[in-house]
Design a protein around this motif. Sequence first.
Motif, PDB file in Angstrom:
ATOM      1  N   VAL A  78       0.830  -1.207   0.000  1.00 34.47           N
ATOM      2  CA  VAL A  78       0.000   0.000   0.000  1.00 34.47           C
ATOM      3  C   VAL A  78       0.863   1.254   0.000  1.00 34.47           C
ATOM      4  O   VAL A  78       0.604   2.220  -0.742  1.00 34.47           O
ATOM      5  CB  VAL A  78      -0.951   0.000   1.218  1.00 34.47           C
ATOM      6  N   LEU A  79       1.923   1.267   0.813  1.00 34.31           N
ATOM      7  CA  LEU A  79       2.801   2.434   0.890  1.00 34.31           C
ATOM      8  C   LEU A  79       3.538   2.649  -0.424  1.00 34.31           C
ATOM      9  O   LEU A  79       3.643   3.789  -0.917  1.00 34.31           O
ATOM     10  CB  LEU A  79       3.798   2.254   2.036  1.00 34.31           C
ATOM     11  N   PHE A  80       4.022   1.566  -1.016  1.00 32.41           N
ATOM     12  CA  PHE A  80       4.726   1.676  -2.293  1.00 32.41           C
ATOM     13  C   PHE A  80       3.782   2.170  -3.386  1.00 32.41           C
ATOM     14  O   PHE A  80       4.122   3.065  -4.167  1.00 32.41           O
ATOM     15  CB  PHE A  80       5.321   0.322  -2.679  1.00 32.41           C
ATOM     16  N   GLY A  81       2.580   1.592  -3.429  1.00 35.75           N
ATOM     17  CA  GLY A  81       1.608   2.030  -4.420  1.00 35.75           C
ATOM     18  C   GLY A  81       1.220   3.495  -4.251  1.00 35.75           C
ATOM     19  O   GLY A  81       1.053   4.224  -5.235  1.00 35.75           O
ATOM     20  N   SER A  82       1.125   3.929  -3.018  1.00 35.84           N
ATOM     21  CA  SER A  82       0.778   5.334  -2.751  1.00 35.84           C
ATOM     22  C   SER A  82       1.882   6.267  -3.232  1.00 35.84           C
ATOM     23  O   SER A  82       1.610   7.337  -3.793  1.00 35.84           O
ATOM     24  CB  SER A  82       0.542   5.539  -1.251  1.00 35.84           C
TER      25      SER A  82
ATOM     26  N   VAL B  91       4.073   5.635  -5.625  1.00 37.31           N
ATOM     27  CA  VAL B  91       4.047   5.614  -7.089  1.00 37.31           C
ATOM     28  C   VAL B  91       2.985   6.586  -7.601  1.00 37.31           C
ATOM     29  O   VAL B  91       3.228   7.377  -8.528  1.00 37.31           O
ATOM     30  CB  VAL B  91       3.768   4.189  -7.624  1.00 37.31           C
ATOM     31  N   PHE B  92       1.794   6.545  -6.994  1.00 37.66           N
ATOM     32  CA  PHE B  92       0.720   7.440  -7.410  1.00 37.66           C
ATOM     33  C   PHE B  92       1.115   8.898  -7.183  1.00 37.66           C
ATOM     34  O   PHE B  92       0.823   9.770  -8.015  1.00 37.66           O
ATOM     35  CB  PHE B  92      -0.564   7.117  -6.632  1.00 37.66           C
ATOM     36  N   LEU B  93       1.800   9.173  -6.078  1.00 40.50           N
ATOM     37  CA  LEU B  93       2.242  10.537  -5.793  1.00 40.50           C
ATOM     38  C   LEU B  93       3.221  11.027  -6.851  1.00 40.50           C
ATOM     39  O   LEU B  93       3.155  12.196  -7.275  1.00 40.50           O
ATOM     40  CB  LEU B  93       2.885  10.598  -4.409  1.00 40.50           C
ATOM     41  N   THR B  94       4.113  10.157  -7.313  1.00 42.50           N
ATOM     42  CA  THR B  94       5.088  10.573  -8.336  1.00 42.50           C
ATOM     43  C   THR B  94       4.409  10.818  -9.681  1.00 42.50           C
ATOM     44  O   THR B  94       4.934  11.559 -10.505  1.00 42.50           O
ATOM     45  CB  THR B  94       6.208   9.527  -8.502  1.00 42.50           C
ATOM     46  N   VAL B  95       3.258  10.177  -9.900  1.00 42.60           N
ATOM     47  CA  VAL B  95       2.479  10.487 -11.103  1.00 42.60           C
ATOM     48  C   VAL B  95       1.916  11.894 -11.001  1.00 42.60           C
ATOM     49  O   VAL B  95       1.967  12.680 -11.952  1.00 42.60           O
ATOM     50  CB  VAL B  95       1.339   9.462 -11.286  1.00 42.60           C
TER      51      VAL B  95
ATOM     52  N   VAL C 262       9.856  -3.690  -1.148  1.00 41.91           N
ATOM     53  CA  VAL C 262       8.800  -4.525  -1.740  1.00 41.91           C
ATOM     54  C   VAL C 262       9.360  -5.629  -2.632  1.00 41.91           C
ATOM     55  O   VAL C 262       8.870  -6.765  -2.598  1.00 41.91           O
ATOM     56  CB  VAL C 262       7.815  -3.636  -2.536  1.00 41.91           C
ATOM     57  N   LEU C 263      10.378  -5.323  -3.420  1.00 35.10           N
ATOM     58  CA  LEU C 263      10.871  -6.268  -4.428  1.00 35.10           C
ATOM     59  C   LEU C 263      12.150  -7.001  -4.027  1.00 35.10           C
ATOM     60  O   LEU C 263      12.531  -7.968  -4.693  1.00 35.10           O
ATOM     61  CB  LEU C 263      11.097  -5.547  -5.759  1.00 35.10           C
ATOM     62  N   VAL C 264      12.813  -6.557  -2.975  1.00 37.39           N
ATOM     63  CA  VAL C 264      14.047  -7.214  -2.538  1.00 37.39           C
ATOM     64  C   VAL C 264      13.861  -7.853  -1.161  1.00 37.39           C
ATOM     65  O   VAL C 264      13.988  -9.076  -1.009  1.00 37.39           O
ATOM     66  CB  VAL C 264      15.231  -6.220  -2.515  1.00 37.39           C
TER      67      VAL C 264
END
Length: 436
Positions: A95-99, A101-105, A366-368
């Motif tokens: 959720v934090l990572f997705g948020s 990402v959305f902020l950088t958009v 998230v990915l590592v």
Amino acid sequence: MSIAAANQIRTVARELWRQQVMDLLRAGAFIGTLLLVWVSLRPFADLSGSQLKDLTTGNETLTYAAFGCLALLTAALAMRDNMRGLTTLLSPSFVLFGSWVFLTVVLSLDPGTSIRRFALTACVIAVAATLMLLPKSQAELTRWLSIAALTLLAICYLGILLAPNLSIHLATDAQEPALAGDWRGSFGHKNAAAPVMVFLLFIGIYVSRLGALLSGVAIIGLAGVFLLFSGGKSALALCVFVLLLTGLILFIKTLWLRAVVILTPLLTLNLLSVGTVMSDGLENIAKMLPFDTSFTGRTDIWTFAFQALQQRLATGYGFAAFWGSSSIKDLPEGKEWAEFASHSHNGYLDTALAMGLPGLLLLIAVLVIGPLKNFHAADRGGNDGPLATMLLQIWLFGLYLSSMESFFLDRADPLWFTFLLGVFGLHYLARFRVSE
């Protein structure tokens, strides 16, 4: 026969028919998705007239439509039988990572490009997250993976035989004519073909270990030969390294030691590649090594990217809004080539360029770190069989390859999607028992 008995038989027959339809739908969605990602809607590209500038700005209508429909279909199929699995994706880290990402958009310097690319990336991630929930057993997963892998290999080899000018790099290619003779199959470049063949090797090993020896050996043999003829030296070296490393990781049973064994090569790869443009000391160490740590002259692009990153460390330039966008302009003399570059050949550096240092840290979490902990939890929980090993290999290979190539969050890129299958697969294995 009574009327009640006849009605009961009809009800059972309808239920069996409905179940068969759903089974076919699940299989079709799984296999079709893999082939759409691996083969793409534009296979066998003619490179003789390719434009230098990257034109893939996320406005390909068919690709959008295909992944949008697949996201809805796979989500509906997953919710029907595995709603519990989907709810586990609402973890704080995701959720934090997705948020972010959305902020950088929202904060992007090129919002139009970011929005378009984010839309496709979101659909692709949704498909990858739900796809691993479609098989009801390892037998189904093995069968579906075998069909998809053998179909891709058949397409690639048929291309080599019937259309070699569209399946093999040529001296007449507009870019990189020095690659002439290297196989690429249905892919646009050998740097995409070779890693996918490595993924197929891991799949072939898994299929063989599950008892489907004929299919498994065929996948291993065909993918191995294609990998050799593709000239993907980095992919081949990483494949061998990951296979050896997997054996060591399975032998080790403590989380902290597994973390050391996995993360040390990753850190070393990045320090001796991208790190050389940040530190003179690292550059001097790299020069003493018996091999080229710049991976055929990528120092210039790393230097350019690092200098650009220093100007926007907090938020980056916006989601997928640096390379091939309006962010690169007013270039000094001698740097005009940057306008035509599509990435920096390092996934971690490109993540920082797009989403700043906070985005990079969240991506690492998230990915590592997340998949590492998930594999350890799956191993301790009894899910330590061939499936966990295959997913571990896919994940490890993707981690290390991202030190040389850039595919993190890259929309429908076949490397990104296959890597995501490893990430989400480990996530589910850490929380649910595998059905044989």
